[in-house]
Design an enzyme around this catalytic site. Structure first.
Site, PDB file in Angstrom:
ATOM      1  N   GLU A 112       0.825  -1.210   0.000  1.00 24.26           N
ATOM      2  CA  GLU A 112       0.000   0.000   0.000  1.00 24.26           C
ATOM      3  C   GLU A 112       0.862   1.264   0.000  1.00 24.26           C
ATOM      4  O   GLU A 112       0.505   2.269  -0.636  1.00 24.26           O
ATOM      5  CB  GLU A 112      -0.951  -0.005   1.205  1.00 24.26           C
ATOM      6  CG  GLU A 112      -2.138  -0.948   1.069  1.00 24.26           C
ATOM      7  CD  GLU A 112      -1.769  -2.410   1.258  1.00 24.26           C
ATOM      8  OE1 GLU A 112      -0.673  -2.692   1.789  1.00 24.26           O
ATOM      9  OE2 GLU A 112      -2.567  -3.284   0.875  1.00 24.26           O
ATOM     10  N   HIS A 154     -10.991  -6.036   8.325  1.00 27.39           N
ATOM     11  CA  HIS A 154     -11.658  -5.735   7.058  1.00 27.39           C
ATOM     12  C   HIS A 154     -12.947  -4.947   7.284  1.00 27.39           C
ATOM     13  O   HIS A 154     -13.817  -4.942   6.420  1.00 27.39           O
ATOM     14  CB  HIS A 154     -11.982  -7.022   6.301  1.00 27.39           C
ATOM     15  CG  HIS A 154     -10.806  -7.848   5.945  1.00 27.39           C
ATOM     16  ND1 HIS A 154     -10.138  -8.629   6.851  1.00 27.39           N
ATOM     17  CD2 HIS A 154     -10.159  -8.018   4.759  1.00 27.39           C
ATOM     18  CE1 HIS A 154      -9.138  -9.251   6.259  1.00 27.39           C
ATOM     19  NE2 HIS A 154      -9.119  -8.897   4.984  1.00 27.39           N
TER      20      HIS A 154
END
Length: 322
Positions: A60, A129
């Site tokens: 990321e 998540h």
């Protein structure tokens, strides 16, 4: 006019925008051949090629860093972070580079990228998540933070974000990706950044919310026959404080609903702003209905996310306050 869910609205908007602007490049993990974990970019690599829809390694920090560099050189980068929970490894790039480049360069460089990422719970995603981290971004000057609550706004806000000369964090409530459909114009239109929507109109109470909680709030208002102003913020930074204050002056009672934890969440900032600007119009203390200050629980997400019962309890409390 086509009937779409939020995934379809986002996909068609990216498709249309990429067709019109050769400078738009998408990048992220599995967004090419697989179309992304939620299929928002499905079919776009096949149509525009692997140089405009780039599958990246699982890094990321690199995705955001490359996007910043591309954007400084004139490319409109649209990176995707698979889940907002994964974005924290890229915070140095977001907070110290992306948000500050215009200022540190004296306006010589801008970073007009649109960083898309799904957030929030409701899909049994569990601890890593399901987080709602909008406050981290809203706390960072130099960013624009938006979150749609329906397919129409998703298209209008995404097109406005692509027009922006400043970096946009585009938060997509994953619970709403496929939950509802509505008519979305095929032609381009914009939903103005920084402008909230009054999704329901009433005189007794103001309910301020955004993203995934908007359908829950609207369903609660309708089911219980409430006369409530429902303010869908749509943009969290910059905040449409004028619309909030106008509603507060009308109703005098406020409930703020969001999925993120309570401490230093959006509700805290909104409550403080109302206290500074309109406390003399309040008939009752402001109440926040939020996620609790705990890590997101896999087995208890139905209890973690605000529901009708918790929202109604808060509304009754502000209505009955004397």
């Amino acid at each position: 006019m086509s009937t779409m869910n939020m995934v379809q609205a986002l996909n068609s908007t990216l498709d249309h925008a990429m067709s019109a602007d050769q400078n738009i490049i998408l990048l992220g993990e599995d967004i090419g051949r697989d179309g992304g974990v939620f299929r928002v970019t499905e079919g776009l690599q096949a149509k525009y090629g692997s140089e405009r829809v780039i599958d990246t390694p699982l890094v990321e920090l690199g995705i955001v860093g490359m996007s910043i560099g591309m954007s400084m050189m004139g490319v409109k980068a649209v990176p995707e972070i698979q889940f907002q929970d994964f974005i924290f490894t890229a915070f140095d790039q977001i907070v110290n580079q992306m948000a500050k480049m215009r200022y540190r360069s004296g306006g010589s460089y801008t970073v007009p990228l649109v960083l898309r990422t799904p957030y929030g719970g409701g899909i049994r995603g569990g601890l890593y998540h399901s987080q709602s981290g909008e406050s981290y971004f809203v706390h960072t000057a130099g960013l624009v933070v938006v979150t749609p609550s329906n397919p129409y706004d998703a298209k209008g806000l995404l097109l406005s974000s692509l027009d922006s000369h400043d970096p946009v964090i585009f938060l997509e409530p994953k619970r709403l990706y496929r939950s509802t459909k509505m008519d979305v114009p095929e032609e381009d239109f914009r939903v103005k950044i920084g402008e909230a929507a009054r999704s329901a109109e009433g005189d007794d109470v103001t309910i301020i919310t955004y993203g995934s909680m908007v359908p829950t709030v609207l369903a609660t208002v309708k089911k219980n026959g409430l006369s409530a102003d429902v303010i869908d913020l749509r943009t969290l930074l910059p905040l449409d404080i004028d619309s909030i204050i106008a509603s507060v002056k009308k109703t005098g009672r406020v409930v703020i609903v969001h999925e993120a934890p309570k401490t230093l969440g959006m509700g805290a900032e909104i409550s403080a702003l109302i206290s500074e600007r309109a406390i003399e119009y309040l008939y009752a203390p402001i109440i926040r209905v939020t996620g609790p200050d705990i890590p997101f629980p896999y087995r208890m997400e139905d209890h973690y996310i605000p529901n009708e019962q918790r929202i109604m309890k808060a509304i009754r409390k502000v209505m009955e306050f004397r």
